[in-house]
Design a protein around this motif. Structure first.
Motif, mmCIF file in Angstrom:
data_model
loop_
_atom_site.group_PDB
_atom_site.id
_atom_site.type_symbol
_atom_site.label_atom_id
_atom_site.label_comp_id
_atom_site.label_asym_id
_atom_site.label_seq_id
_atom_site.Cartn_x
_atom_site.Cartn_y
_atom_site.Cartn_z
ATOM 1 N N SER A 17 0.813 -1.217 0.000
ATOM 2 C CA SER A 17 0.000 0.000 0.000
ATOM 3 C C SER A 17 0.850 1.273 0.000
ATOM 4 C CB SER A 17 -0.951 0.011 1.202
ATOM 5 O OG SER A 17 -0.231 0.173 2.407
ATOM 6 N N LEU A 18 2.126 1.171 0.333
ATOM 7 C CA LEU A 18 2.964 2.367 0.442
ATOM 8 C C LEU A 18 3.105 3.158 -0.860
ATOM 9 C CD1 LEU A 18 5.786 1.197 2.886
ATOM 10 C CD2 LEU A 18 3.721 2.538 3.393
ATOM 11 N N PRO A 19 3.322 2.509 -2.023
ATOM 12 C CA PRO A 19 3.437 3.326 -3.251
ATOM 13 C C PRO A 19 2.190 4.158 -3.543
ATOM 14 C CG PRO A 19 4.287 1.119 -3.641
ATOM 15 C CD PRO A 19 3.623 1.096 -2.289
ATOM 16 N N ALA A 23 -3.013 2.062 9.936
ATOM 17 C CA ALA A 23 -4.300 2.549 10.444
ATOM 18 C C ALA A 23 -5.475 1.960 9.672
ATOM 19 C CB ALA A 23 -4.348 4.073 10.383
ATOM 20 N N ALA A 24 -5.227 1.505 8.454
ATOM 21 C CA ALA A 24 -6.283 0.899 7.635
ATOM 22 C C ALA A 24 -6.395 -0.600 7.862
ATOM 23 C CB ALA A 24 -5.997 1.185 6.161
ATOM 24 N N ASP A 42 -6.091 2.193 23.210
ATOM 25 C CA ASP A 42 -7.112 3.205 22.931
ATOM 26 C C ASP A 42 -6.706 4.232 21.882
ATOM 27 O OD1 ASP A 42 -8.930 2.066 24.747
ATOM 28 O OD2 ASP A 42 -7.978 3.125 26.414
ATOM 29 N N ILE A 43 -5.976 3.781 20.859
ATOM 30 C CA ILE A 43 -5.692 4.656 19.725
ATOM 31 C C ILE A 43 -6.785 4.411 18.693
ATOM 32 C CG2 ILE A 43 -4.154 5.095 17.773
ATOM 33 C CD1 ILE A 43 -1.800 4.532 19.580
ATOM 34 N N ASP A 44 -7.520 5.471 18.396
ATOM 35 C CA ASP A 44 -8.555 5.414 17.378
ATOM 36 C C ASP A 44 -7.861 5.376 16.013
ATOM 37 O OD1 ASP A 44 -11.446 5.834 16.471
ATOM 38 O OD2 ASP A 44 -10.392 7.512 15.507
ATOM 39 N N LEU A 45 -8.157 4.348 15.235
ATOM 40 C CA LEU A 45 -7.469 4.181 13.957
ATOM 41 C C LEU A 45 -7.760 5.317 12.980
ATOM 42 C CD1 LEU A 45 -7.736 0.318 13.479
ATOM 43 C CD2 LEU A 45 -5.811 1.669 14.312
ATOM 44 N N GLY A 78 -4.914 7.685 11.397
ATOM 45 C CA GLY A 78 -4.808 7.947 9.966
ATOM 46 C C GLY A 78 -4.828 9.438 9.657
ATOM 47 N N SER A 79 -5.699 10.166 10.321
ATOM 48 C CA SER A 79 -5.780 11.620 10.102
ATOM 49 C C SER A 79 -4.488 12.314 10.535
ATOM 50 C CB SER A 79 -6.962 12.218 10.869
ATOM 51 O OG SER A 79 -8.173 11.729 10.351
#
Length: 180
Positions: free
Chosen positions: A123-125, A145-146, A160-163, A167-168
């Motif tokens: 997914s990085l590219p 995050a995805a 408790d990290i909201d994905l 991502g944001s």
């Protein structure tokens, strides 16, 4: 043209560092191939510091993430009747007396990863095309995050990290790094 070649060279070096570090972490855990969690830990240690800045943006502690992975690893070992003190297996990111010894297997030149690690790296590219900052740890966190159902995603949730917030924050870090 020279700037593009220079950036591609730097991105290749980043991929090599990220992949080697992830593979070494997996080997220390007794796993043959790295997963998304190993790449995420490797991203936190990249010299660009962007992954750590993403964590700071959301008020998260990278060491709590490492501990969540270690706890997940310990719980998995316990569930199958093995003690976490097994000398050949250490939690992700943890140090052991065996760190100075040769890894259980020789790292490969071509990286082979668990499906979650492959998905993350593939997914990085696309992420870099969408947010054309130099390849960095923030790209890795955006990819992770995805991946809510990966070990990396479950460890984020455990602390408790909201994905979506992760991502944001990664996107904001990358937008700030896009060359003008």
């Amino acid at each position: 043209m020279f700037a593009k070649l220079k950036q591609r060279w730097q991105d290749t070096r980043t991929i090599m560092k990220l992949s080697l570090d992830a593979e070494q972490r997996a080997l220390r855990e007794g796993q043959q191939h790295p997963g998304a969690e190993h790449y995420t830990l490797a991203a936190l240690d990249l010299p660009d510091g962007s992954a750590r800045r993403v964590f700071a943006r959301i008020g998260a502690d990278p060491e709590a993430y490492r501990a969540a992975l270690a706890n997940r690893h310990t719980a998995a070992l316990s569930a199958i009747g093995l003690a976490a003190a097994n000398a050949n297996v250490t939690p992700a990111g943890a140090s052991s007396a065996a760190d100075g010894l040769a890894p259980p297997a020789e790292p490969t030149l071509l990286f082979d990863a668990q499906p979650s690690g492959q998905t993350l790296m593939q997914s990085l590219p696309e992420l870099q095309r969408r947010l054309p900052a130099p390849l960095c740890g923030a790209h890795v966190l955006l990819a992770a995050a995805a991946m809510a159902h990966s070990a990396a995603g479950r460890a984020f949730k455990a602390i408790d990290i909201d994905l979506q917030a992760l991502g944001s924050a990664a996107e904001a870090e990358l937008r700030a790094a896009i060359p003008s």
